[in-house]
Design a protein around this motif. Sequence first.
Motif, PDB file in Angstrom:
ATOM      1  N   LYS A  83      -7.901  23.495  12.534  1.00 22.66           N
ATOM      2  CA  LYS A  83      -8.877  22.268  11.945  1.00 22.66           C
ATOM      3  C   LYS A  83      -8.422  20.999  12.601  1.00 22.66           C
ATOM      4  O   LYS A  83      -9.262  20.067  12.733  1.00 22.66           O
ATOM      5  CB  LYS A  83      -9.146  22.631  10.563  1.00 22.66           C
ATOM      6  CG  LYS A  83     -10.153  21.765   9.820  1.00 22.66           C
ATOM      7  CD  LYS A  83     -10.545  22.191   8.430  1.00 22.66           C
ATOM      8  CE  LYS A  83     -11.533  20.934   7.765  1.00 22.66           C
ATOM      9  NZ  LYS A  83     -10.649  19.706   7.438  1.00 22.66           N
ATOM     10  N   GLU A  99     -10.350  18.243  14.629  1.00 21.01           N
ATOM     11  CA  GLU A  99     -10.839  16.756  13.999  1.00 21.01           C
ATOM     12  C   GLU A  99     -10.271  15.745  15.220  1.00 21.01           C
ATOM     13  O   GLU A  99     -11.041  14.739  15.413  1.00 21.01           O
ATOM     14  CB  GLU A  99     -10.100  16.652  12.672  1.00 21.01           C
ATOM     15  CG  GLU A  99     -10.868  17.389  11.754  1.00 21.01           C
ATOM     16  CD  GLU A  99      -9.889  17.181  10.346  1.00 21.01           C
ATOM     17  OE1 GLU A  99     -10.511  18.016   9.316  1.00 21.01           O
ATOM     18  OE2 GLU A  99      -8.882  17.006  10.357  1.00 21.01           O
ATOM     19  N   GLU A 145      -6.375  11.588  12.085  1.00 22.20           N
ATOM     20  CA  GLU A 145      -7.470  11.087  12.817  1.00 22.20           C
ATOM     21  C   GLU A 145      -6.855   9.537  13.083  1.00 22.20           C
ATOM     22  O   GLU A 145      -7.137   8.935  14.008  1.00 22.20           O
ATOM     23  CB  GLU A 145      -8.759  11.074  12.338  1.00 22.20           C
ATOM     24  CG  GLU A 145      -9.514  12.474  12.434  1.00 22.20           C
ATOM     25  CD  GLU A 145     -10.745  12.581  11.726  1.00 22.20           C
ATOM     26  OE1 GLU A 145     -10.700  13.608  10.997  1.00 22.20           O
ATOM     27  OE2 GLU A 145     -11.464  11.681  11.902  1.00 22.20           O
TER      28      GLU A 145
END
Length: 216
Positions: A150, A154, A115
């Motif tokens: 995943k 994210e 991120e």
Amino acid sequence: MDKELLRVYFIMGSNNTTRDPLTVLEEALQGGITLFQFREKGKNALKGKAKLDLAIKMKRLCHAYNIPFIVNDEVDLALEAKADGIHIGQDDEPLIHVKKRCPENWIYGVSATNELEARHAVQDGADYIGVGPVYGTNTKEDAKQPIGLKGIAEIRSIAGELPIVAIGGIKLGHVFNIRKAGADGVSVISGISHAEKVRQTAELFCNYSHFTASYS
Ligand SMILES: Nc1nc(C(F)(F)F)ncc1COP(=O)(O)OP(=O)(O)O
Ligand SMILES: [Mg+2]
């Protein structure tokens, strides 16, 4: 940047196939790939004039099919080949610097594994983010740990409207779940460049990627 361009983003260098790379590229273009990146690095990669000559030939081929031609890592090569954009990773020249010396209308792509890297790419004005590696890959020698579906979700959650494309070990069977996880497309190297039937494989990636979009 139109996120549709990221649907099936083929990436290849001369060392990702045992065949003539121009023939493989043309077959992939005929199969409907939506974007191409010239990534000439690693074992037996071309250098110097041979690399530039191949880049220019590949660019001409992409333009004959109205597909933008992106260069990986090497800003000077991209400028010399008059490419349509550049893709840079976390270890390459920072996007802010690259933008200062490259055309305003280029497509600027940045790699992100997490991120924080994705946030920086958004702040720095990337046109798309390459998210991965989603699965294990043999193509990139120094690949990081896979982030899985995943990881895509994210980064999707913080990238806002910025187009994101998934990369890393992607095969046909992965496309549906990758698109559902929030990627606007898939980036493929060996899944297409090593295929028995390159054109048909590219067509299947395009159909799967398109279908998921309409399905979701
Ligand atoms: N080349 C890439 N293209 C994409 C794209 F989004 F275009 F699919 N995403 C990620 C990478 C990986 O970029 P980087 O981390 O610099 O490694 P390398 O230069 O060895 O490819
Ligand atoms: Mg790089």
